[in-house]
Design an enzyme around this catalytic site. Structure first.
Site, PDB file in Angstrom:
ATOM      1  N   ARG A  82     139.341  60.929  10.208  1.00 10.77           N
ATOM      2  CA  ARG A  82     140.536  61.562   9.628  1.00 10.77           C
ATOM      3  C   ARG A  82     141.255  62.477  10.608  1.00 10.77           C
ATOM      4  O   ARG A  82     142.480  62.510  10.634  1.00 10.77           O
ATOM      5  CB  ARG A  82     140.212  62.249   8.311  1.00 10.77           C
ATOM      6  CG  ARG A  82     139.540  63.576   8.388  1.00 10.77           C
ATOM      7  CD  ARG A  82     138.849  63.896   7.101  1.00 10.77           C
ATOM      8  NE  ARG A  82     137.773  62.939   6.875  1.00 10.77           N
ATOM      9  CZ  ARG A  82     137.491  62.391   5.717  1.00 10.77           C
ATOM     10  NH1 ARG A  82     138.181  62.698   4.661  1.00 10.77           N
ATOM     11  NH2 ARG A  82     136.491  61.548   5.610  1.00 10.77           N
ATOM     12  N   THR A  83     140.513  63.229  11.426  1.00 10.13           N
ATOM     13  CA  THR A  83     141.208  64.160  12.323  1.00 10.13           C
ATOM     14  C   THR A  83     141.989  63.406  13.392  1.00 10.13           C
ATOM     15  O   THR A  83     143.142  63.737  13.694  1.00 10.13           O
ATOM     16  CB  THR A  83     140.202  65.148  12.961  1.00 10.13           C
ATOM     17  OG1 THR A  83     139.457  65.771  11.918  1.00 10.13           O
ATOM     18  CG2 THR A  83     140.899  66.214  13.767  1.00 10.13           C
ATOM     19  N   LYS A 110     130.577  56.915  32.579  1.00  9.65           N
ATOM     20  CA  LYS A 110     130.174  56.612  33.958  1.00  9.65           C
ATOM     21  C   LYS A 110     129.765  57.876  34.698  1.00  9.65           C
ATOM     22  O   LYS A 110     129.647  57.885  35.911  1.00  9.65           O
ATOM     23  CB  LYS A 110     131.337  55.936  34.697  1.00  9.65           C
ATOM     24  CG  LYS A 110     131.790  54.629  34.079  1.00  9.65           C
ATOM     25  CD  LYS A 110     132.947  54.056  34.890  1.00  9.65           C
ATOM     26  CE  LYS A 110     133.546  52.856  34.188  1.00  9.65           C
ATOM     27  NZ  LYS A 110     134.857  52.493  34.752  1.00  9.65           N
ATOM     28  N   ARG A 132     138.624  66.860  20.967  1.00 11.45           N
ATOM     29  CA  ARG A 132     137.422  67.045  20.150  1.00 11.45           C
ATOM     30  C   ARG A 132     136.232  66.836  21.069  1.00 11.45           C
ATOM     31  O   ARG A 132     136.186  65.876  21.845  1.00 11.45           O
ATOM     32  CB  ARG A 132     137.367  66.055  19.001  1.00 11.45           C
ATOM     33  CG  ARG A 132     135.984  66.029  18.375  1.00 11.45           C
ATOM     34  CD  ARG A 132     135.942  65.363  17.066  1.00 11.45           C
ATOM     35  NE  ARG A 132     136.629  66.167  16.061  1.00 11.45           N
ATOM     36  CZ  ARG A 132     136.469  65.989  14.749  1.00 11.45           C
ATOM     37  NH1 ARG A 132     135.665  65.061  14.306  1.00 11.45           N
ATOM     38  NH2 ARG A 132     137.117  66.732  13.885  1.00 11.45           N
ATOM     39  N   HIS A 160     137.323  74.794  14.418  1.00 14.15           N
ATOM     40  CA  HIS A 160     138.144  73.629  14.056  1.00 14.15           C
ATOM     41  C   HIS A 160     139.416  74.228  13.423  1.00 14.15           C
ATOM     42  O   HIS A 160     139.595  74.189  12.204  1.00 14.15           O
ATOM     43  CB  HIS A 160     137.364  72.767  13.056  1.00 14.15           C
ATOM     44  CG  HIS A 160     137.916  71.397  12.843  1.00 14.15           C
ATOM     45  ND1 HIS A 160     139.161  71.006  13.300  1.00 14.15           N
ATOM     46  CD2 HIS A 160     137.397  70.309  12.203  1.00 14.15           C
ATOM     47  CE1 HIS A 160     139.367  69.736  12.950  1.00 14.15           C
ATOM     48  NE2 HIS A 160     138.314  69.293  12.294  1.00 14.15           N
TER      49      HIS A 160
END
Ligand code: MLT
Length: 354
Positions: A82-83, A110, A132, A160
């Site tokens: 959702r975010t 990597k 995020r 958040h």
């Protein structure tokens, strides 16, 4: 193009005019890394700015060119549905070019360091980077290394901020509809229940709700209650039934299993028995208490379906709706200096914008 109430116009006659410091002083931060950095009036300013986008998003034509020509990179080093979608939709509705970078497909796999990744994104001349990351503090680290605004979409157990802002907007709308609306939440008792220890949503909400005048209770089993939570001003409870007494709002949180090392609860069955929000338990809260959840929900664990889906009490879907509007407001406000909006151009005297 759909009509806009006053998109991006707060330097003059927009939604914030007269109520907030003029121009760029209304929001003197180059980035949004946490609620902790915000003053109460800055929180109210973002909420005021988001209102026009709530209306805009309810129209059939939801596209404008406010951020046309800008590139927004959503750099998600942790899973999200959702975010990520919400930020992507927000950027696209504002007319920006939005690019999503998923860590699973990136050079992070990597062995590239977070900072090298950030420097690479910066060299591509992103106009805003939404991040995020699983580590608390990762977003602040990147913020110091790139030239464009950085928006925290969740860093570890830390913050958040857009979730707390959208929660505040959803709550304000729900109270307004009941005729109980006010600009802030003075007198409101909000109980946040669940995995407080690992929850960035809890942290940002404690800060945001208190800044807006609410009394915040936090409830969790002892193993999931962070030591010293009282220092944030929240009142801790181990007994959910006691926490619910007199609560006007109940915000439920998911068990953040991905951040737990070891066993924090005996079983989800036992957890539900003590901390799950059932209809019977909700009766202990204030009459008509509102129910919130940031999602994703684990139905039958922290919340029962018949509570999550209660039309007159649950505002969970409204939280999702408000998420897009709040993120549009944040992207608009944070790119105003680069867009040299009147009143927003140039360095500010606060020393926060260089
Ligand atoms: C988060 O990203 O923290 C979510 O919105 C809440 C959760 O994952 O439980």
């Amino acid at each position: 193009m759909a009509s806009m109430a006053s998109a991006g116009s707060s330097s003059g006659s927009g939604p914030g005019s007269g109520r907030f410091p003029a121009g760029g002083n209304a929001f003197p931060h180059p980035s949004l890394t946490g609620i902790a950095q915000l003053e109460r009036h800055e929180i109210l300013y973002i909420l005021a700015e988001a209102e026009q986008w709530v209306e805009f998003n309810r129209q059939p034509d939801k596209h404008c060119d406010l951020l046309s020509g800008l590139t927004i990179i959503n750099a998600f080093f942790e899973n999200s549905t959702r975010t990520l979608l919400s930020f992507e939709i927000a950027g696209k509705r504002l007319g920006a070019d939005v690019v999503n970078m998923h860590a699973a497909q990136s050079s992070v796999k990597k062995g590239e360091t977070l900072l090298d990744t950030a420097i690479t994104l910066n060299a591509m001349r992103a106009d805003a980077i939404v991040i995020r990351h699983g580590s608390s503090g990762a977003v602040d680290l990147i913020d110091g290394k790139v030239d464009c605004p950085v928006l925290n979409a969740g860093d570890g157990s830390h913050e958040h901020p857009t979730q707390a802002l959208l929660d505040a907007l959803a709550l304000r709308h729900a109270l307004d509809e009941r005729g109980e609306g006010a600009e802030d939440f003075t007198g409101l008792v909000v109980t946040i229940c669940g995995d407080i220890a690992h929850s960035r949503v809890a942290r940002s909400n404690i800060l945001c709700l208190q800044a807006l005048g609410a009394s915040v209770r936090v409830c969790a089993p002892p193993a999931l209650m962070p030591a010293g939570i009282e220092m944030m001003g929240a009142r801790p409870f181990v007994d959910f039934d006691a926490a619910l007494e007199g609560s006007d709002v109940v915000m439920m949180l998911r068990l953040q299993a991905e951040r737990m090392s070891g066993q924090f609860i005996p079983s989800t069955r036992e957890y539900h028995h003590l901390y799950g929000l059932t209809k019977e338990r909700l009766d202990r809260a204030a009459p008509d208490a509102l129910v919130m959840h940031p999602g994703p929900m684990n139905r039958g664990v922290e919340i029962d379906s018949d509570v999550a889906d209660m039309l007159d009490r649950s505002i969970i879907t409204r939280q999702v709706e408000m998420g897009v509007a709040v993120r549009m407001a944040c992207l608009d406000v944070l790119t105003r200096r680069a867009r040299m909006l009147p009143g927003w151009e140039g360095p500010l005297g606060t020393g926060q914008w260089t």
